[in-house]
Design an enzyme around this catalytic site. Structure first.
Site, short mmCIF file in Angstrom:
data_model
loop_
_atom_site.label_atom_id
_atom_site.label_comp_id
_atom_site.label_asym_id
_atom_site.label_seq_id
_atom_site.Cartn_x
_atom_site.Cartn_y
_atom_site.Cartn_z
N ASP A 116 46.68 152.76 141.32
CA ASP A 116 46.86 151.50 140.60
C ASP A 116 45.91 151.37 139.41
O ASP A 116 46.05 150.45 138.61
CB ASP A 116 46.69 150.30 141.55
CG ASP A 116 47.95 150.08 142.38
OD1 ASP A 116 48.90 150.87 142.24
OD2 ASP A 116 47.99 149.12 143.18
N ASP B 121 67.98 137.16 96.91
CA ASP B 121 68.06 138.41 97.66
C ASP B 121 68.30 138.15 99.15
O ASP B 121 68.79 139.01 99.87
CB ASP B 121 66.75 139.18 97.47
CG ASP B 121 66.88 140.63 97.90
OD1 ASP B 121 67.86 141.26 97.47
OD2 ASP B 121 66.03 141.11 98.67
#
Lengths: 518, 428
Positions: A36, A287
């Site tokens: 772990d 744009d």
């Protein structure tokens, strides 16, 4: 059992680790099996931290299970207290340790250790990472501050007018999405508003510093996933108000300023009325016109998903087709947000649900987590990451906040980038058979980055209950640009089904187009 | 948790019993991590972990930086209903396996991988694998192995995976001509090189375990000889021996000498003529030595310590010492299989500190005292050690780089040279 290809959150003890690692002078003892310790890598590799997380694991193995595993815990606790001399020791367990029930928290409390102990209960089979972080932070703040709480019934003291208001920024933590830069940016924003930062926690704070929390006039709940429980408790116990708006996106920043203005009496008009970000102009410049109505799907933790939905709709002009979160604790907030866009929120921690939803909606852009990048790759859809879980590339060296005015700049660039650019999109719609620029090719501004597209929308078979496609119609469908083709296919099939047509012809395709008028 | 029975002073010679054994925090991966490379080697295999969210999180943290259109591994996450016995775990598993097979109709082998939680609640996945194999007979082979942290460390996951495949190997007839099984995941390019070398030696019946397809299994019998390409395959080796095969004692094929010794073990078993052996191996061996020379110049005289990770530590320390002139200070290994490593331990220099197991805080204390020129360690420790001014080589890379054989000898050394060169180059 739940089949999980990818998980949005780790187990709750990883949340506890995030709090311990965020803070200074805190140590966490985790009862956990060998292996772990992988979680250390989240901090040393993904976040590139230069020290080991302040976590000691008991790393029990099979041969220990026959013996006294509780003894392992008490020795690990004693060793950690002795070696690291923390101001506060946290004691918790991982999923496997939960099964053998040694109860490290209780053991630690009975051990007469030289520092205060905060026992943690982290139910690994029902709760997850963010819950673990919120719970750990709450337990620590409550444990430290309860002795300093004013007597019940004490009124909140009025905001002093002799100094600038002071706020705690609560929630930034290790492994939080862009927390490092958000801390800098929120301080800048607060300074612009006229507020001083009293304390940022858990990131960078020590337990001794947490004792200064009550010195602030109010708390900013920057990441509700981590700090909401704590903010509520501070509201009840210390009468400290909470600012709930998370200032991600221009509109949210203005609401955030207004909320602080109401709370403190500060004049915030210079923040609300003036533009301090390039996003509004970039988004208004011609744009960006082709961004109008782009169909976008949003998924992430609640905080970032709600913020993204608002930016997408109000600030970029996208059409929001889906909104969801894996944060069950905050599901109500996301449901409410979705309602504003006439959507039903998708509340799930199942990756496969999200995948099905995206396939169903066929969006042109996915704003999600690292996990949605897998789905987007499979479906050939542009994707940007807006929320944890993330991988190493989303812990960048450059300044890249999400909150505040600079955060909005970062968001504009990041979200527009995966879309095919305007000119290319027009030309793809006009000329189908170019040997270099075609549907199956990657958008040319991305090709150099090695991104690829698999055009699943065209190769996928028709839905089972839809009528068959005539060859002419199928061929015509392919002339529709790839990013809207999936939607066109679905609309046409739905239209044909509703009319109980036996075949989808070329005319059906255009009738459906007129019907849905897109 | 200290049970240091032996003093930590250097021991003399390495084949004696003065090994430092420590218990405490182990900073290592569990065996589930093997899935990260095994899924790439066997493209028709799928790995289904039966475990908790922690297991799922581990694998995706390791592999999730790659973007998968088609994931080849998953986790069946146990929830409260499974633990409370409210849901029948076997029914649940059958349902989940059905979902996986529906999504991935092309897989030939499904590995049910046990984890710590499934082991602790004693979920019998071996039985489940048998049951499901029956149900999907002819379509998918379903096998079980444990990758749990309580039982396995990192590369032991591969050992258990391969061991689970051994009973599936078809039996060779008693009069079958001798065949060679090379056990241990090798990079595809390395596999091809070894294939050519064995063919050159006249050993033409060579199979690799695992091969590129999980359903491509070599026959095994009394005339089968086994060479281990990896030192962490003790259980697989014993299972292969149990099927009648004979294990060839050899060093591991790292470096020019290691590779020559390894090939020689096969050559001896096949009674290959000395002249032919020299003829086949001489050119690549010289090539390897030539390529190694500049690496040796960079490494000779420098000290190195290994923290436990993969069981590759002893053979790699041997290689760095014998072929690159490095001086190992401490060689830590998670598990010391003396039978499998006998040949390698002999070659380590006197005075090296051999340690088995780990108490990570104490081991780091020793690293800070020793201050080796290079520390080989996991990623949880590498950056913190770098920040403390020590040069590191992260060990996991050694498991997923082509490092075996002649042509890779210099590449292997280069992996250790690179952090040192980088340190010299950087002016920031």
């Amino acid at each position: 059992m739940q089949l999980s290809l990818w998980t949005y959150e780790g187990p709750p003890h990883v949340g506890a680790m995030r709090i311990a690692t965020s803070m200074r002078d805190v140590h966490l003892v985790l009862h956990a099996p060998q292996g772990d310790t992988y979680a250390d890598l989240l901090f040393t590799m993904i976040e590139r931290r230069d020290h080991r997380p302040p976590v000691t694991y008991t790393t029990f193995k099979e041969r220990d299970l026959g013996g006294d595993t509780a003894n392992l815990v008490t020795r690990a606790l004693a060793d950690a207290a002795e070696r690291f001399k923390p101001q506060v020791l946290l004691a918790g367990e991982s999923c496997t340790a939960e099964l053998i029930q040694d109860q490290p928290g209780a053991l630690a409390s009975g051990m007469d250790l030289p520092c205060p102990v905060v026992p943690l209960e982290l139910p690994a089979y029902s709760k997850k990472e963010n819950w673990g972080a919120a719970e750990t932070f709450y337990k620590m703040v409550r444990g430290l501050l309860t002795p300093h709480a004013p007597a019940p019934g004490t009124q909140a003291s009025p905001m002093p007018d002799t100094r600038r208001p002071r706020a705690n920024v609560l929630g930034p933590s290790a492994l939080g999405f862009r927390c490092r830069d958000d801390i800098t940016e929120i301080a800048r924003l607060l300074s612009l508003i006229g507020v001083d930062v009293n304390l940022v926690a858990p990131e960078g704070a020590s337990p001794a510093e947490l004792l200064r929390i009550p010195e602030a006039d109010f708390n900013i709940c920057l990441y509700p996933e981590v700090a909401k429980t704590t903010c509520r408790w501070l509201e009840r116990t210390f009468k400290q108000p909470t600012v709930h708006t998370v200032p991600i996106g221009i509109g949210a920043i203005r609401d955030f300023a207004r909320e602080i203005g109401e709370l403190t009496g500060l004049d915030v008009s210079h923040v609300v009325d003036q533009t301090h970000s390039r996003l509004p102009w970039y988004s208004r410049s011609v744009d960006s016109t082709y961004l109008t109505g782009k169909r976008v799907f949003v998924f992430g933790d609640a905080t970032h998903a709600i913020a993204a939905a608002r930016i997408a709709v109000d600030e970029l002009g996208f059409e929001l087709v889906g909104l969801g979160t894996y944060s069950r604790e905050l599901a109500r907030d996301v449901r409410a947000a979705a309602k504003q866009y006439d959507l039903d929120a998708l509340i799930t921690d199942d990756y496969l649900d999200v995948e099905r939803m995206i396939e169903e909606l066929a969006p042109e852009l996915v704003l999600g987590t690292q996990m949605e990048r897998h789905i987007a790759k499979r479906r050939g859809i542009g994707c940007a990451v807006i929320s944890a879980p993330f991988h190493v590339q989303d812990c960048p060296a450059r300044y890249s906040p999400q909150v505040g005015f600079e955060g909005a700049n970062v968001i504009f660039d990041t979200w527009v980038h995966p879309l095919v650019m305007g000119l290319e999109e027009h030309l793809l719609g006009m000329f189908r058979d170019d040997f270099e620029f075609h549907d199956d090719a990657t958008a040319s501004h991305l090709a150099a980055e090695g991104e690829t597209r698999t055009d699943a929308a065209t190769t996928q078979h028709a839905a089972n209950d839809a009528p068959p496609w005539h060859a002419d119609a199928e061929a015509e469908l392919k002339k529709i640009p790839f990013f809207v083709r999936g939607k066109a296919r679905r609309n046409t099939e739905a239209y044909a089904r509703d009319l109980a047509l036996s075949e989808i012809t070329l005319d059906t395709l255009y009738e459906a187009k007129a019907h849905f008028s897109r | 948790m200290s049970s240091t029975r032996v003093s930590s002073t250097p021991v003399s010679g390495c084949n004696n019993d003065a090994v430092l054994r420590e218990r405490g925090q182990h900073e290592v991966f569990c065996g589930l991590t093997g899935i990260v490379w095994l899924h790439r080697k066997m493209q028709d295999a799928f790995f289904l972990v039966v475990g908790s969210r922690t297991c799922a999180h581990l694998i995706q943290s390791a592999a999730g930086v790659m973007i998968f259109a088609e994931p080849r591994f998953a986790t069946a996450i146990l929830d409260e209903r499974d633990l409370a016995g409210m849901a029948d775990c076997n029914d649940e598993l059958d349902r989940v396996v059905g979902e996986v097979l529906e999504r991935r109709p092309n897989i030939s082998t499904l590995f049910l991988v046990s984890s710590c939680p499934s082991e602790v609640i004693k979920l019998d996945l071996e039985n489940a694998a048998e049951r499901l194999s029956g149900r999907y007979a002819g379509r998918v082979r379903i096998l079980n192995y444990s990758g749990s942290g309580i039982e396995t460390t990192f590369t032991q996951g591969e050992d258990n995976c391969l061991k689970a495949m051994v009973p599936e190997l078809p039996a060779a007839s008693a009069d079958a001509p001798p065949n060679l099984i090379v056990a241990g995941t090798l990079a595809d390019v390395v596999e091809d090189q070894f294939h050519r070398l064995f063919t050159g030696l006249g050993i033409d019946k060579v199979d690799f375990l695992p091969s590129r397809r999980a359903d491509d299994l070599p026959a095994i019998g009394a005339n089968t000889r086994v060479l281990l390409a990896q030192p962490f395959l003790g259980a697989t080796a014993r299972a292969l021996i149990g099927r009648g095969a004979r294990l060839l004692a050899a060093p591991y094929p790292f470096g020019a000498e290691g590779t020559t010794g390894w090939l020689a073990a096969a050559a001896e078993a096949w009674q290959v003529d000395d002249a032919l052996f020299r003829q086949v191996t001489e050119a690549p061996r010289h090539r390897a030595q030539k390529a190694l020379a500049p690496m040796r110049d960079a490494l000779a005289g420098l000290t190195v310590s290994f923290l436990p990770d993969s069981q590759l530590e002893v053979p790699l320390a041997r290689f760095l010492h014998a072929e690159c002139g490095m001086r190992p200070i401490e060689v830590g290994t998670p598990y010391l299989d003396r039978q499998i490593l006998a040949g390698e331990m002999n070659v380590l220099p006197e005075g090296v500190r051999l340690s088995e197991g780990q108490h990570v805080d104490r081991q780091l204390d020793r690293v800070h005292v020793d201050r080796p020129d290079l520390t080989v360690c996991g990623l949880g420790l590498a950056n913190p050690l770098e920040a403390a001014g020590l040069r590191t080589k992260w060990s996991i890379e050694l498991v997923f780089s082509p490092v075996h054989g002649y042509e890779q000898a210099a590449d292997l050394a280069e992996l250790f040279v690179r952090p040192l060169i980088r340190n010299e180059r950087l002016a920031v």
